[in-house]
Motif scaffolding. Structure first.
Motif, PDB file in Angstrom:
ATOM      1  N   PRO A   8       0.531  -1.337   0.117  1.00  0.00           N
ATOM      2  CA  PRO A   8      -0.170   0.177  -0.075  1.00  0.00           C
ATOM      3  C   PRO A   8       1.109   1.365  -0.343  1.00  0.00           C
ATOM      4  O   PRO A   8       0.248   2.309  -0.369  1.00  0.00           O
ATOM      5  CB  PRO A   8      -0.899  -0.224   1.014  1.00  0.00           C
ATOM      6  CG  PRO A   8      -0.771  -1.762   1.256  1.00  0.00           C
ATOM      7  CD  PRO A   8       0.320  -2.231   1.196  1.00  0.00           C
ATOM      8  N   TRP A   9       1.551   1.026   0.686  1.00  0.00           N
ATOM      9  CA  TRP A   9       2.437   3.135   0.882  1.00  0.00           C
ATOM     10  C   TRP A   9       3.067   3.125  -0.500  1.00  0.00           C
ATOM     11  O   TRP A   9       3.329   3.847  -1.149  1.00  0.00           O
ATOM     12  CB  TRP A   9       3.519   2.602   2.146  1.00  0.00           C
ATOM     13  CG  TRP A   9       4.786   1.299   1.526  1.00  0.00           C
ATOM     14  CD1 TRP A   9       5.187  -0.289   1.841  1.00  0.00           C
ATOM     15  CD2 TRP A   9       6.308   2.224   1.292  1.00  0.00           C
ATOM     16  NE1 TRP A   9       6.433  -0.289   1.872  1.00  0.00           N
ATOM     17  CE2 TRP A   9       6.799   0.970   1.258  1.00  0.00           C
ATOM     18  CE3 TRP A   9       6.562   2.926   0.782  1.00  0.00           C
ATOM     19  CZ2 TRP A   9       8.491   0.599   0.612  1.00  0.00           C
ATOM     20  CZ3 TRP A   9       7.741   2.892  -0.060  1.00  0.00           C
ATOM     21  CH2 TRP A   9       9.087   1.887   0.032  1.00  0.00           C
ATOM     22  N   ARG A  10       3.945   1.765  -1.263  1.00  0.00           N
ATOM     23  CA  ARG A  10       4.228   1.737  -2.192  1.00  0.00           C
ATOM     24  C   ARG A  10       3.685   2.730  -3.697  1.00  0.00           C
ATOM     25  O   ARG A  10       3.546   3.072  -4.361  1.00  0.00           O
ATOM     26  CB  ARG A  10       5.176   0.508  -3.061  1.00  0.00           C
ATOM     27  CG  ARG A  10       6.332   0.380  -2.806  1.00  0.00           C
ATOM     28  CD  ARG A  10       6.703  -1.246  -2.898  1.00  0.00           C
ATOM     29  NE  ARG A  10       8.252  -1.572  -2.127  1.00  0.00           N
ATOM     30  CZ  ARG A  10       9.407  -0.992  -2.598  1.00  0.00           C
ATOM     31  NH1 ARG A  10       9.123  -1.244  -3.936  1.00  0.00           N
ATOM     32  NH2 ARG A  10      10.606  -1.387  -2.305  1.00  0.00           N
ATOM     33  N   VAL A  11       2.142   2.064  -3.978  1.00  0.00           N
ATOM     34  CA  VAL A  11       0.658   2.432  -4.301  1.00  0.00           C
ATOM     35  C   VAL A  11       0.293   3.487  -4.663  1.00  0.00           C
ATOM     36  O   VAL A  11       0.595   4.818  -5.186  1.00  0.00           O
ATOM     37  CB  VAL A  11       0.186   1.380  -4.302  1.00  0.00           C
ATOM     38  CG1 VAL A  11      -1.209   1.899  -5.037  1.00  0.00           C
ATOM     39  CG2 VAL A  11       0.109   0.042  -4.970  1.00  0.00           C
ATOM     40  N   ALA A  14       3.810   6.207  -5.018  1.00  0.00           N
ATOM     41  CA  ALA A  14       3.363   6.167  -7.047  1.00  0.00           C
ATOM     42  C   ALA A  14       2.495   7.472  -7.125  1.00  0.00           C
ATOM     43  O   ALA A  14       2.481   8.191  -8.565  1.00  0.00           O
ATOM     44  CB  ALA A  14       2.887   4.705  -7.834  1.00  0.00           C
ATOM     45  N   GLU A  15       1.150   7.619  -6.890  1.00  0.00           N
ATOM     46  CA  GLU A  15       0.231   8.348  -7.004  1.00  0.00           C
ATOM     47  C   GLU A  15       0.240   9.388  -6.521  1.00  0.00           C
ATOM     48  O   GLU A  15       0.550  10.542  -6.964  1.00  0.00           O
ATOM     49  CB  GLU A  15      -1.156   8.060  -6.222  1.00  0.00           C
ATOM     50  CG  GLU A  15      -1.770   6.531  -6.362  1.00  0.00           C
ATOM     51  CD  GLU A  15      -3.045   6.182  -5.518  1.00  0.00           C
ATOM     52  OE1 GLU A  15      -3.040   6.559  -4.776  1.00  0.00           O
ATOM     53  OE2 GLU A  15      -3.761   5.486  -5.794  1.00  0.00           O
ATOM     54  N   ARG A  21       4.336  15.286 -11.139  1.00  0.00           N
ATOM     55  CA  ARG A  21       4.729  15.496 -12.021  1.00  0.00           C
ATOM     56  C   ARG A  21       3.505  15.682 -12.970  1.00  0.00           C
ATOM     57  O   ARG A  21       4.558  16.647 -13.975  1.00  0.00           O
ATOM     58  CB  ARG A  21       5.299  13.996 -12.732  1.00  0.00           C
ATOM     59  CG  ARG A  21       6.180  13.745 -12.347  1.00  0.00           C
ATOM     60  CD  ARG A  21       6.973  12.212 -12.410  1.00  0.00           C
ATOM     61  NE  ARG A  21       8.060  11.638 -11.724  1.00  0.00           N
ATOM     62  CZ  ARG A  21       8.682  11.205 -12.534  1.00  0.00           C
ATOM     63  NH1 ARG A  21       8.689  10.180 -13.476  1.00  0.00           N
ATOM     64  NH2 ARG A  21      10.013  10.202 -11.610  1.00  0.00           N
ATOM     65  N   GLN A  22       2.818  15.504 -13.197  1.00  0.00           N
ATOM     66  CA  GLN A  22       1.497  16.105 -13.473  1.00  0.00           C
ATOM     67  C   GLN A  22       1.060  17.711 -13.565  1.00  0.00           C
ATOM     68  O   GLN A  22       0.936  18.360 -14.293  1.00  0.00           O
ATOM     69  CB  GLN A  22       0.314  15.668 -13.600  1.00  0.00           C
ATOM     70  CG  GLN A  22      -0.024  13.779 -14.478  1.00  0.00           C
ATOM     71  CD  GLN A  22      -1.081  13.188 -13.779  1.00  0.00           C
ATOM     72  OE1 GLN A  22      -2.180  13.385 -13.351  1.00  0.00           O
ATOM     73  NE2 GLN A  22      -1.612  12.242 -14.558  1.00  0.00           N
ATOM     74  N   SER A 213       5.525   8.203 -16.654  1.00  0.00           N
ATOM     75  CA  SER A 213       4.286   8.001 -15.353  1.00  0.00           C
ATOM     76  C   SER A 213       5.261   6.845 -14.555  1.00  0.00           C
ATOM     77  O   SER A 213       6.445   6.111 -15.609  1.00  0.00           O
ATOM     78  CB  SER A 213       3.360   7.651 -15.320  1.00  0.00           C
ATOM     79  OG  SER A 213       2.613   8.380 -16.127  1.00  0.00           O
ATOM     80  N   VAL A 214       5.560   6.625 -13.053  1.00  0.00           N
ATOM     81  CA  VAL A 214       6.152   5.807 -12.354  1.00  0.00           C
ATOM     82  C   VAL A 214       5.673   4.590 -11.544  1.00  0.00           C
ATOM     83  O   VAL A 214       4.270   4.595 -11.434  1.00  0.00           O
ATOM     84  CB  VAL A 214       6.746   6.826 -11.345  1.00  0.00           C
ATOM     85  CG1 VAL A 214       7.765   7.728 -11.535  1.00  0.00           C
ATOM     86  CG2 VAL A 214       5.964   7.119  -9.899  1.00  0.00           C
ATOM     87  N   ARG A 215       5.488   3.984 -11.717  1.00  0.00           N
ATOM     88  CA  ARG A 215       4.657   2.371 -10.851  1.00  0.00           C
ATOM     89  C   ARG A 215       5.649   2.631  -9.390  1.00  0.00           C
ATOM     90  O   ARG A 215       6.395   2.915  -9.449  1.00  0.00           O
ATOM     91  CB  ARG A 215       5.660   0.937 -11.084  1.00  0.00           C
ATOM     92  CG  ARG A 215       5.472   1.375 -13.264  1.00  0.00           C
ATOM     93  CD  ARG A 215       5.759  -0.494 -13.796  1.00  0.00           C
ATOM     94  NE  ARG A 215       7.214  -0.278 -13.603  1.00  0.00           N
ATOM     95  CZ  ARG A 215       8.269   0.071 -13.988  1.00  0.00           C
ATOM     96  NH1 ARG A 215       7.718   0.734 -15.335  1.00  0.00           N
ATOM     97  NH2 ARG A 215       9.611  -0.644 -14.111  1.00  0.00           N
TER      98      ARG A 215
END
Length: 331
Positions: A8-11, A14-15, A21-22, A213-215
């Motif tokens: 969850p912390w990686r997701v 990434a968000e 970045r956007q 985008s990053v994963r």
């Protein structure tokens, strides 16, 4: 995806990173479009602007019958050099980027002597302040010297080195119309057009591009997991309370809702290390307390018994026998 990438912390990381970045790409694109629109308008003016016949009233100078107005600066400040030769000031001539200059500190060696109104015409630059008037004719002008960081333009001629300090919001237009007016007076309008074309080409090549985008599996190892932050905060709070007591967080922290919401970790080992408990002699309730006057003959040394699992003997504790309180004799 592996279980590592689905953490969850990686997701969440990434968000957040993709959103950042956007937003950065949108801001950069908006700024790029504003600059491009401004350069497009400047090129149109460089090709066909001939000057204005109005206004001719309310200006700090009386215009000649064939003199045209290129730019009116309602708020401007007259600056002068403190010495004849001041190092670090911009030199006249050269390429002007027609870019914003938002610096507020006046360059060393310059001072403001008056404030008022300035007007750029087809023959001169005129300034009229509360106490002083100044005029720079293009025939006597060596060239305009634009400072790259501060909205100051020096106009060196055969007199004292001076120039104008204009508002940062107007610096691009003032410098452009001044450059155009000098070029038109000298019959070299094409040089200004070529200069703006070069700026447009360089700006077109610097168009922003969106970042990929990053994963979740690309989260850096240095990223701190949210659950570890809570654990670290709880550990630090417990150590501080064990070391300094419950009042370490303030007089009212014990009963505040924010303090109650902080998770507390039981750290008896840390408390025993940081706050060792020393043995204290028994005190009978209600017994009178008399001044302690230890005598050499009543001092006894006692060695407390050690627990069975103790590795090293404890240091001997010296206790002084307290004399019994004597009731005062009746008078």
């Amino acid at each position: 995806m592996t279980s590592l990438a689905c953490s969850p912390w990686r997701v969440a990381w990434a968000e957040r990173e993709n959103d950042r970045r956007q937003r950065a790409y949108r801001d950069a694109t908006d700024a790029w479009l504003r600059r491009k629109d401004h350069l497009d308008r400047l090129r149109i003016e460089a090709v066909g602007f001939l000057g204005c016949t109005q206004p001719r009233t309310g200006l700090p100078v009386d215009l000649d019958h064939d003199e045209l107005v290129f730019r009116v600066v309602p708020v401007a400040e007259l600056v002068e050099a403190e010495a004849r030769h001041v190092p670090g000031l911009p030199t006249p001539g050269g390429f002007c980027a027609f870019a914003e200059a938002s610096g507020e500190a006046l360059p060393a060696g310059l001072r403001i002597v008056d404030s008022g109104m300035a007007v750029v015409t087809s023959q001169r630059v005129a300034f009229a302040g509360r106490e002083r008037r100044r005029e720079w004719r293009y025939a006597d002008l060596v060239g305009a010297a634009h400072h790259p960081d501060v909205p100051v333009t020096l106009l060196p001629d055969h007199g004292r080195l001076s120039g104008l300090l204009v508002p940062a919001s107007a610096v691009v237009n003032v410098r452009f119309y001044l450059t155009l007016a000098v070029a038109v007076a000298g019959g070299d309008r094409a040089s200004v057009t070529a200069q703006v074309d070069a700026l447009l080409s360089a700006h077109q090549a610097a168009q922003p591009t969106p970042l990929p985008s990053v994963r979740p599996d690309e989260a850096p190892l240095t990223a701190v997991r949210p659950d570890r932050r809570v654990t670290a905060l709880a550990t630090v709070t417990a150590v501080v309370i064990a070391t300094l007591g419950p009042g370490a967080l303030g007089p009212d922290q014990g009963s505040s809702p924010s303090a109650q919401a902080i998770p507390v970790v039981d750290v008896p080992a840390v408390a025993q290390v940081l706050m060792p408990v020393r043995p204290v002699g028994p005190v009978l309730p209600g017994a009178p307390v008399a001044p302690v006057r230890p005598e050499p003959d009543v001092v006894e040394r006692a060695t407390p018994s050690l627990p069975s699992n103790a590795g090293t003997p404890a240091r001997p504790v010296v206790r002084a026998a307290r004399p019994a309180a004597v009731a005062p004799a009746p008078s």
